[in-house]
Design an enzyme around this catalytic site. Structure first.
Site, PDB file in Angstrom:
ATOM      1  N   GLU A  67       0.817  -1.223   0.000  1.00  0.00           N
ATOM      2  CA  GLU A  67       0.000   0.000   0.000  1.00  0.00           C
ATOM      3  C   GLU A  67       0.847   1.267   0.000  1.00  0.00           C
ATOM      4  O   GLU A  67       0.342   2.344  -0.314  1.00  0.00           O
ATOM      5  CB  GLU A  67      -0.967   0.000   1.193  1.00  0.00           C
ATOM      6  CG  GLU A  67      -1.925  -1.165   1.146  1.00  0.00           C
ATOM      7  CD  GLU A  67      -3.186  -0.959   1.968  1.00  0.00           C
ATOM      8  OE1 GLU A  67      -3.441   0.159   2.440  1.00  0.00           O
ATOM      9  OE2 GLU A  67      -3.926  -1.947   2.134  1.00  0.00           O
TER      10      GLU A  67
ATOM     11  N   TYR B 284      -3.078   4.697   7.239  1.00  0.00           N
ATOM     12  CA  TYR B 284      -2.347   3.434   7.431  1.00  0.00           C
ATOM     13  C   TYR B 284      -1.132   3.374   6.513  1.00  0.00           C
ATOM     14  O   TYR B 284       0.002   3.152   6.966  1.00  0.00           O
ATOM     15  CB  TYR B 284      -3.267   2.227   7.171  1.00  0.00           C
ATOM     16  CG  TYR B 284      -2.500   0.934   6.988  1.00  0.00           C
ATOM     17  CD1 TYR B 284      -1.817   0.338   8.046  1.00  0.00           C
ATOM     18  CD2 TYR B 284      -2.428   0.310   5.728  1.00  0.00           C
ATOM     19  CE1 TYR B 284      -1.085  -0.834   7.874  1.00  0.00           C
ATOM     20  CE2 TYR B 284      -1.711  -0.855   5.545  1.00  0.00           C
ATOM     21  CZ  TYR B 284      -1.044  -1.423   6.618  1.00  0.00           C
ATOM     22  OH  TYR B 284      -0.315  -2.574   6.444  1.00  0.00           O
TER      23      TYR B 284
ATOM     24  N   LYS C 217       2.913   3.369   7.330  1.00  0.00           N
ATOM     25  CA  LYS C 217       3.826   2.286   6.939  1.00  0.00           C
ATOM     26  C   LYS C 217       4.949   2.848   6.059  1.00  0.00           C
ATOM     27  O   LYS C 217       6.106   2.433   6.178  1.00  0.00           O
ATOM     28  CB  LYS C 217       3.070   1.179   6.192  1.00  0.00           C
ATOM     29  CG  LYS C 217       2.133   0.339   7.049  1.00  0.00           C
ATOM     30  CD  LYS C 217       2.831  -0.460   8.144  1.00  0.00           C
ATOM     31  CE  LYS C 217       3.676  -1.599   7.625  1.00  0.00           C
ATOM     32  NZ  LYS C 217       4.195  -2.452   8.732  1.00  0.00           N
TER      33      LYS C 217
ATOM     34  N   ARG D 287     -15.272   3.296   0.943  1.00  0.00           N
ATOM     35  CA  ARG D 287     -14.219   3.707   1.885  1.00  0.00           C
ATOM     36  C   ARG D 287     -13.645   5.053   1.420  1.00  0.00           C
ATOM     37  O   ARG D 287     -13.420   5.237   0.215  1.00  0.00           O
ATOM     38  CB  ARG D 287     -13.132   2.624   1.885  1.00  0.00           C
ATOM     39  CG  ARG D 287     -11.877   2.976   2.640  1.00  0.00           C
ATOM     40  CD  ARG D 287     -10.807   1.888   2.494  1.00  0.00           C
ATOM     41  NE  ARG D 287     -11.033   0.762   3.383  1.00  0.00           N
ATOM     42  CZ  ARG D 287     -10.311  -0.366   3.348  1.00  0.00           C
ATOM     43  NH1 ARG D 287      -9.345  -0.532   2.455  1.00  0.00           N
ATOM     44  NH2 ARG D 287     -10.556  -1.335   4.209  1.00  0.00           N
TER      45      ARG D 287
HETATM   46  P1  NAD Z   1      -2.458  -7.753  12.839  1.00  0.00           P
HETATM   47  O1  NAD Z   1      -3.222  -6.497  13.077  1.00  0.00           O
HETATM   48  O2  NAD Z   1      -3.192  -9.029  12.670  1.00  0.00           O
HETATM   49  O3  NAD Z   1      -1.417  -7.981  14.020  1.00  0.00           O
HETATM   50  C1  NAD Z   1      -0.639  -6.959  14.537  1.00  0.00           C
HETATM   51  C2  NAD Z   1       0.032  -7.474  15.794  1.00  0.00           C
HETATM   52  O4  NAD Z   1       0.866  -6.423  16.311  1.00  0.00           O
HETATM   53  C3  NAD Z   1      -0.955  -7.837  16.905  1.00  0.00           C
HETATM   54  O5  NAD Z   1      -0.568  -9.043  17.502  1.00  0.00           O
HETATM   55  C4  NAD Z   1      -0.835  -6.682  17.890  1.00  0.00           C
HETATM   56  O6  NAD Z   1      -1.110  -7.055  19.229  1.00  0.00           O
HETATM   57  C5  NAD Z   1       0.619  -6.292  17.701  1.00  0.00           C
HETATM   58  N1  NAD Z   1       0.870  -4.890  18.075  1.00  0.00           N
HETATM   59  C6  NAD Z   1       0.143  -3.800  17.700  1.00  0.00           C
HETATM   60  N2  NAD Z   1       0.665  -2.694  18.270  1.00  0.00           N
HETATM   61  C7  NAD Z   1       1.751  -3.096  18.985  1.00  0.00           C
HETATM   62  C8  NAD Z   1       2.704  -2.413  19.783  1.00  0.00           C
HETATM   63  N3  NAD Z   1       2.628  -1.081  19.969  1.00  0.00           N
HETATM   64  N4  NAD Z   1       3.688  -3.117  20.360  1.00  0.00           N
HETATM   65  C9  NAD Z   1       3.761  -4.480  20.201  1.00  0.00           C
HETATM   66  N5  NAD Z   1       2.872  -5.171  19.475  1.00  0.00           N
HETATM   67  C10 NAD Z   1       1.880  -4.496  18.863  1.00  0.00           C
HETATM   68  O7  NAD Z   1      -1.530  -7.440  11.577  1.00  0.00           O
HETATM   69  P2  NAD Z   1      -1.136  -8.383  10.353  1.00  0.00           P
HETATM   70  O8  NAD Z   1      -2.201  -8.330   9.338  1.00  0.00           O
HETATM   71  O9  NAD Z   1      -0.658  -9.674  10.885  1.00  0.00           O
HETATM   72  O10 NAD Z   1       0.109  -7.557   9.771  1.00  0.00           O
HETATM   73  C11 NAD Z   1       1.416  -7.773  10.296  1.00  0.00           C
HETATM   74  C12 NAD Z   1       2.381  -6.856   9.561  1.00  0.00           C
HETATM   75  O11 NAD Z   1       2.361  -7.155   8.167  1.00  0.00           O
HETATM   76  C13 NAD Z   1       2.031  -5.380   9.675  1.00  0.00           C
HETATM   77  O12 NAD Z   1       3.221  -4.649   9.793  1.00  0.00           O
HETATM   78  C14 NAD Z   1       1.323  -5.061   8.355  1.00  0.00           C
HETATM   79  O13 NAD Z   1       1.512  -3.709   8.001  1.00  0.00           O
HETATM   80  C15 NAD Z   1       2.056  -5.986   7.412  1.00  0.00           C
HETATM   81  N6  NAD Z   1       1.297  -6.441   6.238  1.00  0.00           N
HETATM   82  C16 NAD Z   1       0.034  -6.962   6.385  1.00  0.00           C
HETATM   83  C17 NAD Z   1      -0.646  -7.449   5.272  1.00  0.00           C
HETATM   84  C18 NAD Z   1      -2.014  -8.057   5.395  1.00  0.00           C
HETATM   85  O14 NAD Z   1      -2.642  -8.337   4.369  1.00  0.00           O
HETATM   86  N7  NAD Z   1      -2.530  -8.313   6.584  1.00  0.00           N
HETATM   87  C19 NAD Z   1      -0.052  -7.373   4.005  1.00  0.00           C
HETATM   88  C20 NAD Z   1       1.235  -6.816   3.896  1.00  0.00           C
HETATM   89  C21 NAD Z   1       1.896  -6.376   5.026  1.00  0.00           C
HETATM   90  O1  DAU Z   2      -2.292  -4.681   0.495  1.00  0.00           O
HETATM   91  C1  DAU Z   2      -1.836  -5.062   1.751  1.00  0.00           C
HETATM   92  C2  DAU Z   2      -2.809  -4.589   2.817  1.00  0.00           C
HETATM   93  O2  DAU Z   2      -3.971  -5.402   2.710  1.00  0.00           O
HETATM   94  C3  DAU Z   2      -2.222  -4.656   4.214  1.00  0.00           C
HETATM   95  O3  DAU Z   2      -1.131  -3.794   4.307  1.00  0.00           O
HETATM   96  C4  DAU Z   2      -3.284  -4.286   5.258  1.00  0.00           C
HETATM   97  O4  DAU Z   2      -2.758  -4.443   6.557  1.00  0.00           O
HETATM   98  C5  DAU Z   2      -4.476  -5.217   5.069  1.00  0.00           C
HETATM   99  O5  DAU Z   2      -5.501  -4.872   5.976  1.00  0.00           O
HETATM  100  C6  DAU Z   2      -5.002  -5.146   3.644  1.00  0.00           C
HETATM  101  O6  DAU Z   2      -5.609  -3.860   3.370  1.00  0.00           O
HETATM  102  P1  DAU Z   2      -6.964  -3.715   2.542  1.00  0.00           P
HETATM  103  O7  DAU Z   2      -7.587  -2.436   2.885  1.00  0.00           O
HETATM  104  O8  DAU Z   2      -6.744  -4.022   1.105  1.00  0.00           O
HETATM  105  O9  DAU Z   2      -7.788  -4.964   3.181  1.00  0.00           O
HETATM  106  P2  DAU Z   2      -9.330  -5.090   3.631  1.00  0.00           P
HETATM  107  O10 DAU Z   2      -9.581  -6.534   3.907  1.00  0.00           O
HETATM  108  O11 DAU Z   2      -9.687  -4.102   4.678  1.00  0.00           O
HETATM  109  O12 DAU Z   2     -10.110  -4.698   2.292  1.00  0.00           O
HETATM  110  C7  DAU Z   2      -9.926  -5.434   1.090  1.00  0.00           C
HETATM  111  C8  DAU Z   2     -10.792  -4.789   0.023  1.00  0.00           C
HETATM  112  O13 DAU Z   2     -12.173  -5.023   0.347  1.00  0.00           O
HETATM  113  C9  DAU Z   2     -10.640  -3.273  -0.070  1.00  0.00           C
HETATM  114  O14 DAU Z   2     -10.801  -2.875  -1.428  1.00  0.00           O
HETATM  115  C10 DAU Z   2     -11.812  -2.745   0.766  1.00  0.00           C
HETATM  116  C11 DAU Z   2     -12.881  -3.793   0.545  1.00  0.00           C
HETATM  117  N1  DAU Z   2     -13.811  -4.031   1.670  1.00  0.00           N
HETATM  118  C12 DAU Z   2     -13.291  -4.239   2.905  1.00  0.00           C
HETATM  119  C13 DAU Z   2     -14.111  -4.501   3.982  1.00  0.00           C
HETATM  120  C14 DAU Z   2     -13.544  -4.710   5.370  1.00  0.00           C
HETATM  121  C15 DAU Z   2     -15.173  -4.111   1.435  1.00  0.00           C
HETATM  122  O15 DAU Z   2     -15.638  -3.939   0.287  1.00  0.00           O
HETATM  123  N2  DAU Z   2     -15.985  -4.369   2.500  1.00  0.00           N
HETATM  124  C16 DAU Z   2     -15.522  -4.561   3.768  1.00  0.00           C
HETATM  125  O16 DAU Z   2     -16.336  -4.788   4.698  1.00  0.00           O
END
Ligand code: NAD
Ligand code: DAU
Length: 350
Positions: free
Chosen positions: A134, A157, A161, A288
């Site tokens: 992102e 967000y 990042k 959004r």
């Molecule tokens: P998540 O929200 O599921 O988990 C985040 C974790 O960090 C939780 O366990 C929370 O308790 C911990 N945390 C939050 N604030 C904290 C703090 N101040 N100190 C210590 N721990 C803390 O997140 P996720 O989806 O597992 O993402 C993990 C990492 O990967 C993030 O850095 C996110 O930006 C990155 N990322 C996520 C995605 C995705 O699709 N979920 C994709 C690409 C990158």
């Molecule tokens: O691309 C990586 C990112 O993917 C990570 O860095 C983020 O931590 C992770 O949350 C995710 O972000 P998105 O915003 O893409 O994920 P989310 O699941 O929130 O939304 C996915 C898509 O679906 C986005 O286009 C918004 C849409 N959406 C999301 C929700 C929660 C809906 O249409 N309805 C919903 O209720």
């Protein structure tokens, strides 16, 4: 070689899969999971490995310099895999400062304490920062994000990042700290908190609740199975070039509406519903704010230089994910009821 690895955010979605992989595959490594247990952190996610002799959990906040200093010293940490973050875009729209605090200040605190602890002796040290696609902003209908695509974050967000990525590179250039960054696309899989699109929709189908689709559902995301993200992190940690960044993704683009229709079809099959039942729950809602149109990662560098490729197709990964949620309804119930937050409060006092 033995390593002492601090994994931040190891109780979260991706972090728990990374912790499990390293604890299981590398018995010679000491793995310390440092997590403050926000609403998104859940020790149930890693219950299966919590008694492993090479694993320790430490509850702590990455913004708390004294707590970070202590854990680095106590466990003689030489490697940090930094995943702790506020991760949900919608929450960043309602509370941007929480994202600046954790993602920017927290990363800066972790970098600064690592710099002090390692004190210029960077032999065998590594700060691995896990980031997101992102940071590159939003694509039009064609094109991909490459490692040299300019940063153009558009939500609080992604801006937070991007700020953390810049700080990591600043510590590399200014202090010669050995760092590596990966920028990954959307993950899905077991233990995904049900505020994000796929687990929210699974939970709502199970509870016969509306499936909210923002705008017209035309936004595109590039989905990767979380276990494949963990394997990419493993490869990059061991073989990545210091000071480099790697894009991680599965060349797997879906519009939100097509994805939810596929999910509905698979759920109906697995639940024994009449065809088309779950699709009736789809509800188009207000878009959004600042909704990025399209993300698409080009992961050629990771494939060509380090040999990483995803292990499952999307259909396989989605099917495994649904099966996991169907077999773990207790987990879903727990994380949506808030019981587990109260449980941690009683355990750790805060
Ligand atoms: P998540 O929200 O599921 O988990 C985040 C974790 O960090 C939780 O366990 C929370 O308790 C911990 N945390 C939050 N604030 C904290 C703090 N101040 N100190 C210590 N721990 C803390 O997140 P996720 O989806 O597992 O993402 C993990 C990492 O990967 C993030 O850095 C996110 O930006 C990155 N990322 C996520 C995605 C995705 O699709 N979920 C994709 C690409 C990158
Ligand atoms: O691309 C990586 C990112 O993917 C990570 O860095 C983020 O931590 C992770 O949350 C995710 O972000 P998105 O915003 O893409 O994920 P989310 O699941 O929130 O939304 C996915 C898509 O679906 C986005 O286009 C918004 C849409 N959406 C999301 C929700 C929660 C809906 O249409 N309805 C919903 O209720």
């Amino acid at each position: 070689m033995n390593k002492h690895i601090l994994i931040t955010g190891g109780a979260g979605f991706i972090g728990s899969h990374v912790v499990r992989r390293f604890v299981t595959n590398y018995p010679d490594y000491q793995i310390v999971n440092f997590d403050t247990l926000t609403y998104a952190g859940n020790l149930e996610n890693i219950k299966d490995i919590e008694k492993s002799s090479n694993y320790t959990f430490v509850k702590g906040d990455i913004c708390d310099a004294a707590a970070v200093e202590k854990v680095l010293h106590d466990f003689q940490i030489d490697t940090i895999i930094h995943l702790a973050a506020e991760s949900h875009v919608d929450r960043s729209i309602t509370d941007p400062l929480a994202f600046v605090r954790t993602n920017v200040l927290g990363t800066a605190t972790l970098l600064n304490e690592a710099k002090k602890y390692w004190n210029g002796n960077y032999d065998g040290k590594l700060f691995y920062h896990v980031s997101t696609d992102e940071v590159y902003g939003s694509l039009g209908e064609t094109g991909f994000f490459y490692e040299d695509t300019s940063y153009d974050p558009r939500s609080p967000y992604s801006a937070s990042k991007a700020g953390s990525d810049h700080l990591v590179m600043a510590f590399y250039h200014t202090y010669h700290m050995p760092v590596v960054i990966s920028n990954c696309s959307n993950n899905y899989g077991p233990n995904h908190f049900p505020e994000k699109l796929i687990p929210l929709s699974i939970n709502n189908i199970l509870n016969k609740k509306a499936l909210p689709i923002y705008g017209k559902g035309e936004n595109v995301r590039d989905w990767l199975y979380v276990i494949d993200h963990a394997s990419a992190i493993d490869v990059i940690l061991h073989k990545g070039k210091i000071g480099d960044t790697y894009n991680v993704g599965g060349h797997n683009e879906w519009t939100n509406i097509d994805l939810i229709k596929l999910l509905c079809k698979l759920m109906d099959e697995k639940l024994g519903n009449a065809a088309g039942i779950s699709e009736q729950l789809i509800s188009f809602v207000k878009d959004r704010a600042g909704h990025d149109l399209r993300y698409a990662i080009d992961a050629t560098k990771l494939k060509d230089e380090l040999g990483w490729v995803p292990s499952v197709t999307f259909e396989e990964g989605l099917s495994k994910t649904i099966d996991w949620y169907l077999e773990n309804k207790d987990w879903l119930e727990q994380v949506t009821s808030g019981n587990y937050v109260n449980y941690y409060k009683s355990l750790y006092g805060a």
